[in-house]
Scaffold this active site. Structure first.
Site, mmCIF file in Angstrom:
data_model
loop_
_atom_site.group_PDB
_atom_site.id
_atom_site.type_symbol
_atom_site.label_atom_id
_atom_site.label_comp_id
_atom_site.label_asym_id
_atom_site.label_seq_id
_atom_site.Cartn_x
_atom_site.Cartn_y
_atom_site.Cartn_z
ATOM 1 N N PRO A 173 0.799 -1.229 0.000
ATOM 2 C CA PRO A 173 0.000 0.000 0.000
ATOM 3 C C PRO A 173 0.835 1.284 0.000
ATOM 4 C CG PRO A 173 0.044 -0.951 2.204
ATOM 5 C CD PRO A 173 0.778 -1.910 1.316
ATOM 6 N N GLY A 174 2.169 1.194 0.144
ATOM 7 C CA GLY A 174 2.949 2.421 -0.051
ATOM 8 C C GLY A 174 3.912 2.808 1.061
ATOM 9 N N GLY A 175 4.191 1.916 1.985
ATOM 10 C CA GLY A 175 5.130 2.224 3.078
ATOM 11 C C GLY A 175 6.516 2.608 2.559
ATOM 12 N N ASP A 191 2.854 -1.336 -8.803
ATOM 13 C CA ASP A 191 2.157 -2.487 -8.200
ATOM 14 C C ASP A 191 0.920 -2.763 -9.036
ATOM 15 O OD1 ASP A 191 0.724 -4.283 -6.275
ATOM 16 O OD2 ASP A 191 2.312 -3.627 -4.916
ATOM 17 N N ASP A 211 2.258 -4.985 -13.763
ATOM 18 C CA ASP A 211 2.916 -6.192 -13.282
ATOM 19 C C ASP A 211 4.424 -5.941 -13.395
ATOM 20 O OD1 ASP A 211 4.201 -8.643 -13.115
ATOM 21 O OD2 ASP A 211 2.573 -9.723 -14.095
ATOM 22 N N LYS A 258 11.769 -13.106 -0.415
ATOM 23 C CA LYS A 258 10.775 -13.675 0.519
ATOM 24 C C LYS A 258 10.654 -15.175 0.318
ATOM 25 C CE LYS A 258 8.277 -9.338 0.414
ATOM 26 N NZ LYS A 258 7.742 -8.815 1.640
#
Ligand SMILES: C[S@@+](CC[C@H](N)C(=O)[O-])C[C@H]1O[C@@H](n2cnc3c(N)ncnc32)[C@H](O)[C@@H]1O
Length: 295
Positions: A173-175, A191, A211, A258
């Site tokens: 969301p933009g952190g 995103d 994408d 990740k």
């Protein structure tokens, strides 16, 4: 001897990584070798094993070796508490973004038997057992992912300069986009999902609903930094990084690798071999590792 304390959630990973070691507890290992594991929360150098006759004896031994001590307790909890209570109290205020890092050494100790303690006056972090606590902004950033960049920029000195052109892949969301915008960079934020509306309104942010794997480096042009926090399998991220490296359009990278399920050690090795790069497990990383490549 050197002691390695695992992050609570990543004991298995540290156990796998460390060679020539003995387990002291489920989380703590000792080894005669100086190693650089990713999954240690705290590393204790020149560990001494000290016989103690009493609580007072332990206090005396610790005070003689250093001022501030963090205790890791896995047995004899009450007795350990009694020792810790008699040591000088420290109060480390929550760290602010780009704030001053404490410069006093932080020791670490543990009671391994009723009458035996392991002690190290010198550890890998000025924070107790490597725990980093920021004075968090609970209002503006739309996710807690921003803490990874706060930690990186505050503690390692890796930070784009004002006016840099940064690509932030997997930005919703933009952190991260928010942190990059706050330090004065121009952010191209990519995103498939939209940015939080209050972040999207900030100046110097160009949002592309795309994408990241379909985006070609030539679509973006030269950038100073590529940041990626995309959730994807590590080999996919490696391909993306290789494409950008081959393009010559970006020299600096900060990417979260990740893991879903098991740690992908084979792909980590491939990242590690990329020149001028390193892997770190930040305190604020989850089951993921940060790959940093700087020219
Ligand atoms: C952990 S979140 C990123 C959090 C972000 N760094 C922040 O600070 O708010 C991972 C993001 O990767 C995005 N993502 C996953 N696959 C993607 C793709 N192929 N292209 C672009 N974004 C993708 C997801 O939509 C998700 O928003």
């Amino acid at each position: 001897m050197i002691a390695y304390l695992a992050f609570n959630e990543f004991i298995k990973d540290l156990d796998f990584e460390l060679k020539n070691k003995k387990a002291i507890s489920d989380r703590l290992f000792i080894s005669p070798d100086r190693q650089k594991p990713l999954w240690a929360q705290s590393i204790w150098y020149d560990v001494e094993e000290i016989e103690i006759a009493s609580v007072g004896d332990a206090v005396k031994a610790l005070k003689a070796r250093g001022k501030w001590w963090a205790s890791y307790s896995f047995v004899h909890h009450r007795r350990s508490e009694l020792v810790q209570e008699q040591l000088p109290k420290f109060k480390i205020p929550p760290l602010s973004f780009l704030g001053k890092i404490p410069d006093q050494p932080m020791g670490a100790w543990t009671m391994i038997e009723k009458n035996k303690i392991l002690v190290a006056a010198n550890t890998s972090s000025p924070f107790p057992l490597g725990k980093i606590q920021f004075s968090e902004d609970k209002v503006t950033p739309p996710s807690r992912a921003y803490l990874k960049l706060w930690e990186l920029f505050t503690l390692t000195g890796v930070k784009p300069i004002t006016g840099s052109r940064c690509l932030d892949l997997g930005s919703c969301p933009g952190g991260w986009t928010w942190v990059l915008q706050q330090i004065g960079t121009h952010v191209i934020s990519v995103d498939k999902a939209p940015l939080d509306t209050k972040i999207a309104k900030l100046p110097n942010i160009e949002y592309l609903k795309k994408d990241a794997f379909q985006l070609k480096p030539s679509d973006i042009g030269p950038i100073d930094y590529l940041f990626s926090d995309i959730i994807c399998y590590p080999p996919r991220l490696l391909e993306l990084v290789e494409e950008w490296r081959a393009s010559g359009l970006c020299k600096n990278f900060v990417c979260t690798i990740k893991f879903q399920g098991e740690t992908d050690w084979a792909t980590l090795e491939k990242f590690k071999k990329i020149p001028n790069s390193r892997l770190v497990h930040l305190y604020h990383n989850k089951h993921e590792v940060t790959w940093i490549c700087l020219q």
